[in-house]
Design a protein around this motif. Structure first.
Motif, mmCIF file in Angstrom:
data_model
loop_
_atom_site.group_PDB
_atom_site.id
_atom_site.type_symbol
_atom_site.label_atom_id
_atom_site.label_comp_id
_atom_site.label_asym_id
_atom_site.label_seq_id
_atom_site.Cartn_x
_atom_site.Cartn_y
_atom_site.Cartn_z
ATOM 1 N N VAL A 149 -4.714 41.383 29.737
ATOM 2 C CA VAL A 149 -3.763 41.265 28.627
ATOM 3 C C VAL A 149 -4.314 40.220 27.668
ATOM 4 N N ASN A 150 -4.344 40.567 26.389
ATOM 5 C CA ASN A 150 -4.821 39.628 25.375
ATOM 6 C C ASN A 150 -3.805 39.507 24.261
ATOM 7 N N TYR A 151 -3.738 38.308 23.690
ATOM 8 C CA TYR A 151 -2.763 38.091 22.625
ATOM 9 C C TYR A 151 -2.963 39.095 21.485
ATOM 10 N N GLU A 169 3.077 20.415 31.751
ATOM 11 C CA GLU A 169 2.387 21.243 32.746
ATOM 12 C C GLU A 169 1.102 21.830 32.142
ATOM 13 N N LYS A 170 1.206 22.309 30.905
ATOM 14 C CA LYS A 170 0.018 22.878 30.260
ATOM 15 C C LYS A 170 -1.021 21.781 30.013
ATOM 16 N N ALA A 171 -0.558 20.574 29.672
ATOM 17 C CA ALA A 171 -1.495 19.458 29.436
ATOM 18 C C ALA A 171 -2.307 19.195 30.701
ATOM 19 N N LEU A 206 -13.157 39.707 28.019
ATOM 20 C CA LEU A 206 -12.916 39.550 26.579
ATOM 21 C C LEU A 206 -12.863 38.071 26.202
ATOM 22 N N LYS A 207 -12.136 37.307 27.005
ATOM 23 C CA LYS A 207 -11.995 35.884 26.678
ATOM 24 C C LYS A 207 -13.319 35.152 26.908
ATOM 25 N N GLY A 208 -14.052 35.566 27.939
ATOM 26 C CA GLY A 208 -15.340 34.928 28.214
ATOM 27 C C GLY A 208 -16.374 35.250 27.142
ATOM 28 N N LEU A 209 -16.439 36.503 26.714
ATOM 29 C CA LEU A 209 -17.387 36.874 25.652
ATOM 30 C C LEU A 209 -17.019 36.178 24.344
ATOM 31 N N THR A 210 -15.719 36.045 24.101
ATOM 32 C CA THR A 210 -15.275 35.349 22.882
ATOM 33 C C THR A 210 -15.670 33.879 22.955
ATOM 34 N N ALA A 211 -15.428 33.259 24.105
ATOM 35 C CA ALA A 211 -15.827 31.849 24.261
ATOM 36 C C ALA A 211 -17.337 31.713 24.077
ATOM 37 N N ILE A 229 0.241 30.440 31.482
ATOM 38 C CA ILE A 229 -0.858 29.467 31.554
ATOM 39 C C ILE A 229 -2.062 30.241 32.074
ATOM 40 N N GLY A 230 -3.197 30.139 31.399
ATOM 41 C CA GLY A 230 -4.347 30.940 31.816
ATOM 42 C C GLY A 230 -4.101 32.407 31.509
ATOM 43 N N ALA A 231 -4.640 33.268 32.397
ATOM 44 C CA ALA A 231 -4.710 34.699 32.069
ATOM 45 C C ALA A 231 -3.632 35.533 32.741
ATOM 46 N N SER A 288 -11.162 29.946 12.580
ATOM 47 C CA SER A 288 -9.798 30.481 12.668
ATOM 48 C C SER A 288 -9.873 31.810 13.413
ATOM 49 N N TYR A 289 -9.905 31.722 14.749
ATOM 50 C CA TYR A 289 -10.202 32.942 15.525
ATOM 51 C C TYR A 289 -8.950 33.650 16.034
ATOM 52 N N GLY A 290 -7.771 33.136 15.698
ATOM 53 C CA GLY A 290 -6.528 33.809 16.101
ATOM 54 C C GLY A 290 -5.354 33.222 15.337
ATOM 55 N N ILE A 338 0.558 17.057 23.190
ATOM 56 C CA ILE A 338 1.686 17.979 23.294
ATOM 57 C C ILE A 338 2.350 18.006 21.913
ATOM 58 N N HIS A 339 2.463 19.207 21.326
ATOM 59 C CA HIS A 339 2.897 19.316 19.923
ATOM 60 C C HIS A 339 4.162 18.523 19.639
ATOM 61 N N SER A 340 5.149 18.592 20.551
ATOM 62 C CA SER A 340 6.445 17.964 20.278
ATOM 63 C C SER A 340 6.406 16.445 20.439
ATOM 64 N N ALA A 364 6.319 34.408 24.576
ATOM 65 C CA ALA A 364 7.283 33.308 24.723
ATOM 66 C C ALA A 364 6.583 32.012 25.143
ATOM 67 N N ARG A 365 5.260 32.000 25.166
ATOM 68 C CA ARG A 365 4.442 30.831 25.521
ATOM 69 C C ARG A 365 4.687 30.395 26.964
ATOM 70 N N LYS A 366 5.082 31.367 27.798
ATOM 71 C CA LYS A 366 5.385 31.016 29.194
ATOM 72 C C LYS A 366 4.155 31.084 30.089
HETATM 73 N N1 LIG Z 1 -11.284 36.347 17.372
HETATM 74 C C1 LIG Z 1 -11.432 36.955 18.522
HETATM 75 O O1 LIG Z 1 -12.360 37.745 18.701
HETATM 76 C C2 LIG Z 1 -10.470 36.663 19.614
HETATM 77 C C3 LIG Z 1 -10.688 37.132 20.916
HETATM 78 C C4 LIG Z 1 -9.779 36.776 21.915
HETATM 79 C C5 LIG Z 1 -8.670 36.011 21.593
HETATM 80 N N2 LIG Z 1 -8.468 35.612 20.318
HETATM 81 C C6 LIG Z 1 -7.333 34.762 19.950
HETATM 82 O O2 LIG Z 1 -7.280 33.698 20.890
HETATM 83 C C7 LIG Z 1 -5.954 33.244 20.983
HETATM 84 C C8 LIG Z 1 -5.592 33.128 22.442
HETATM 85 O O3 LIG Z 1 -5.558 34.410 23.026
HETATM 86 P P1 LIG Z 1 -5.091 34.587 24.535
HETATM 87 O O4 LIG Z 1 -5.041 36.027 24.796
HETATM 88 O O5 LIG Z 1 -5.923 33.715 25.398
HETATM 89 O O6 LIG Z 1 -3.579 34.038 24.489
HETATM 90 P P2 LIG Z 1 -2.995 32.664 25.082
HETATM 91 O O7 LIG Z 1 -3.752 31.507 24.531
HETATM 92 O O8 LIG Z 1 -2.914 32.774 26.560
HETATM 93 O O9 LIG Z 1 -1.528 32.669 24.494
HETATM 94 C C9 LIG Z 1 -1.284 32.208 23.187
HETATM 95 C C10 LIG Z 1 -0.981 30.695 23.187
HETATM 96 O O10 LIG Z 1 -0.848 30.276 21.837
HETATM 97 C C11 LIG Z 1 -0.024 29.133 21.796
HETATM 98 N N3 LIG Z 1 0.956 29.233 20.699
HETATM 99 C C12 LIG Z 1 1.131 28.317 19.743
HETATM 100 N N4 LIG Z 1 2.085 28.688 18.901
HETATM 101 C C13 LIG Z 1 2.563 29.857 19.347
HETATM 102 C C14 LIG Z 1 3.571 30.734 18.896
HETATM 103 N N5 LIG Z 1 4.311 30.460 17.793
HETATM 104 N N6 LIG Z 1 3.815 31.857 19.594
HETATM 105 C C15 LIG Z 1 3.080 32.148 20.678
HETATM 106 N N7 LIG Z 1 2.088 31.345 21.166
HETATM 107 C C16 LIG Z 1 1.837 30.221 20.490
HETATM 108 C C17 LIG Z 1 0.696 29.043 23.143
HETATM 109 O O11 LIG Z 1 0.163 27.906 23.830
HETATM 110 P P3 LIG Z 1 1.018 26.527 23.788
HETATM 111 O O12 LIG Z 1 2.389 26.923 24.276
HETATM 112 O O13 LIG Z 1 0.308 25.614 24.720
HETATM 113 O O14 LIG Z 1 0.991 26.063 22.353
HETATM 114 C C18 LIG Z 1 0.352 30.331 23.828
HETATM 115 O O15 LIG Z 1 0.255 30.167 25.228
HETATM 116 C C19 LIG Z 1 -5.074 34.215 20.193
HETATM 117 O O16 LIG Z 1 -4.798 33.649 18.937
HETATM 118 C C20 LIG Z 1 -5.979 35.425 20.043
HETATM 119 O O17 LIG Z 1 -5.683 36.163 18.891
HETATM 120 C C21 LIG Z 1 -9.342 35.936 19.334
#
Ligand SMILES: NC(=O)c1ccc[n+]([C@@H]2O[C@H](COP(=O)([O-])OP(=O)(O)OC[C@H]3O[C@@H](n4cnc5c(N)ncnc54)[C@H](OP(=O)(O)O)[C@@H]3O)[C@@H](O)[C@H]2O)c1
Length: 331
Positions: free
Chosen positions: A40-42, A182-184, A129-134, A324-326, A243-245, A197-199, A320-322
């Motif tokens: 699952v990817n964002y 917890e995320k920190a 996907l996340k590893g290749l992106t990193a 952590i990890g994948a 700005s990758y997401g 922590i943002h808040s 819902a930002r719930k």
């Molecule tokens: N460019 C590319 O090729 C590429 C490839 C893969 C992923 N991405 C991008 O990488 C990012 C992470 O992807 P992921 O799949 O690993 O997801 P993820 O980081 O596990 O989940 C998104 C995280 O974003 C943070 N966030 C901050 N503001 C948010 C909001 N208003 N709503 C939801 N989340 C918010 C949350 O962390 P906190 O609660 O800790 O703030 C949330 O856990 C995404 O932006 C994705 O589009 C880009």
């Protein structure tokens, strides 16, 4: 019959329908894959909602999902690099991973090395996907090196934990942003030296303090609207805003002159499908990823498992930002 999670309309996570789907025979350069684990990817949530994204949002109805691991069950007439029974992985469009079986273009497919026995299919579905992106963010968008102080947003997310672990291995000092204690802690466990922590804190202030006013050579900006402008405040002259997401929404438009007045900054919107478009780049990046995965220096952090039929719940949790990890789905 094969089942998949189909969407007929864009919208909330409940738009997924778990139903029988037709899977065609693989054509000339295609492979039929039985998915064993699906990532699952964002990005999937942007496409489900119909949000703007660097690659075109596909036509409906569609089975979403761009990351999976599985076994080859059939090959097209022109295929010579893959055989029935191969363990394979993929992390690029076209969509279709949210299914028990799918066809996929062989030129985007990766054979999992036989000696990568330390990783399960679930691990790989979290890491492709996340590893290749990193890999491209840390080594091609900017070459992270020992001594660099870098800012990683959403440092405890799927991408964030991989970026932290790999950047630490490369010798960087990492400042990570998160939304909870917890995320920190998870980000610190993955290698973040400082967390904000943002808040409770101000990441711009932390960057200034840690870099003694200099700023970072690169900010890995994945939150978008909520943080984008302040991320620019974190850069040193000639620094790169990657700005990758945009998890919080698309960033506001940028005044190009401002890039100059802030110190000849570079702004890029890097995306995996461009960096991996050439087969050679995909293979090299995957080999580099597999090399570090063999060392065990990067953990998959598969903390959330769902049956694929419950993909709606997985999407609700990540949005819902719930999480952590994948998150991984089991077909
Ligand atoms: N460019 C590319 O090729 C590429 C490839 C893969 C992923 N991405 C991008 O990488 C990012 C992470 O992807 P992921 O799949 O690993 O997801 P993820 O980081 O596990 O989940 C998104 C995280 O974003 C943070 N966030 C901050 N503001 C948010 C909001 N208003 N709503 C939801 N989340 C918010 C949350 O962390 P906190 O609660 O800790 O703030 C949330 O856990 C995404 O932006 C994705 O589009 C880009």
């Amino acid at each position: 019959m094969t089942k998949g999670a189909v969407i007929y309309e864009k919208g909330k996570p409940d738009v997924f329908k778990w139903e029988d789907i037709d899977v065609p025979d693989p054509q000339n350069d295609e492979v039929l894959i039985k998915n064993t684990a699906v990532g699952v990817n964002y990005i999937d949530t942007y496409h489900r909602r119909g949000m703007p994204h660097p690659w075109p949002v596909p036509d409906l109805p569609i089975v979403l999902g761009i990351e999976g691991v599985g076994i080859v069950e059939g090959i097209g007439s022109e295929i010579s690099d893959f055989n029935v029974g191969d363990r394979v992985a993929y992390a690029l469009p076209p969509h279709g991973a949210y299914s028990q079986k799918r066809v996929y273009p062989a030129n985007k497919l990766i054979k999992v090395p036989e000696n990568l026995t330390n990783l399960s299919d679930n691990d790989l579905a979290a890491l492709m996907l996340k590893g290749l992106t990193a890999q491209f963010l840390l080594k091609r968008t900017y070459k992270v090196k020992k001594g660099d102080v870098i800012l990683i947003h959403a440092a405890a997310g799927g991408m964030g934990l991989i970026l932290c672990q790999w950047a630490k291995y490369l010798g960087a000092t990492i400042i990570g942003t998160v939304s909870s204690e917890e995320k920190a802690q998870k980000a610190k466990d993955a290698g973040a030296d400082y967390t904000v922590i943002h808040s409770k804190g101000d990441f711009v202030k932390t960057v200034r303090e840690v870099t003694e006013g200099q700023g970072c050579p690169i900010v890995y900006e994945s939150i978008g609207k909520d943080t984008f402008k302040r991320s620019m405040d974190c850069l040193r002259p000639m620094g790169i805003l990657a700005s990758y997401g945009h998890a919080s929404g698309a960033p506001d438009p940028v005044d190009v002159i401002e890039l100059g007045t802030r110190g000849s900054l570079f702004l890029t919107r890097p995306a995996i499908m461009h960096y991996m478009e050439k087969r050679e780049d995909l293979v090299n990046s995957a080999n580099d990823l597999f090399e570090i995965l063999k060392t065990g220096k990067i953990k998959s952090n598969v903390n959330h498992l769902y049956p694929l039929s419950e993909v709606s719940e997985a999407h609700k949790a990540i949005e819902a930002r719930k999480t952590i990890g994948a998150t991984v789905l089991i077909p």
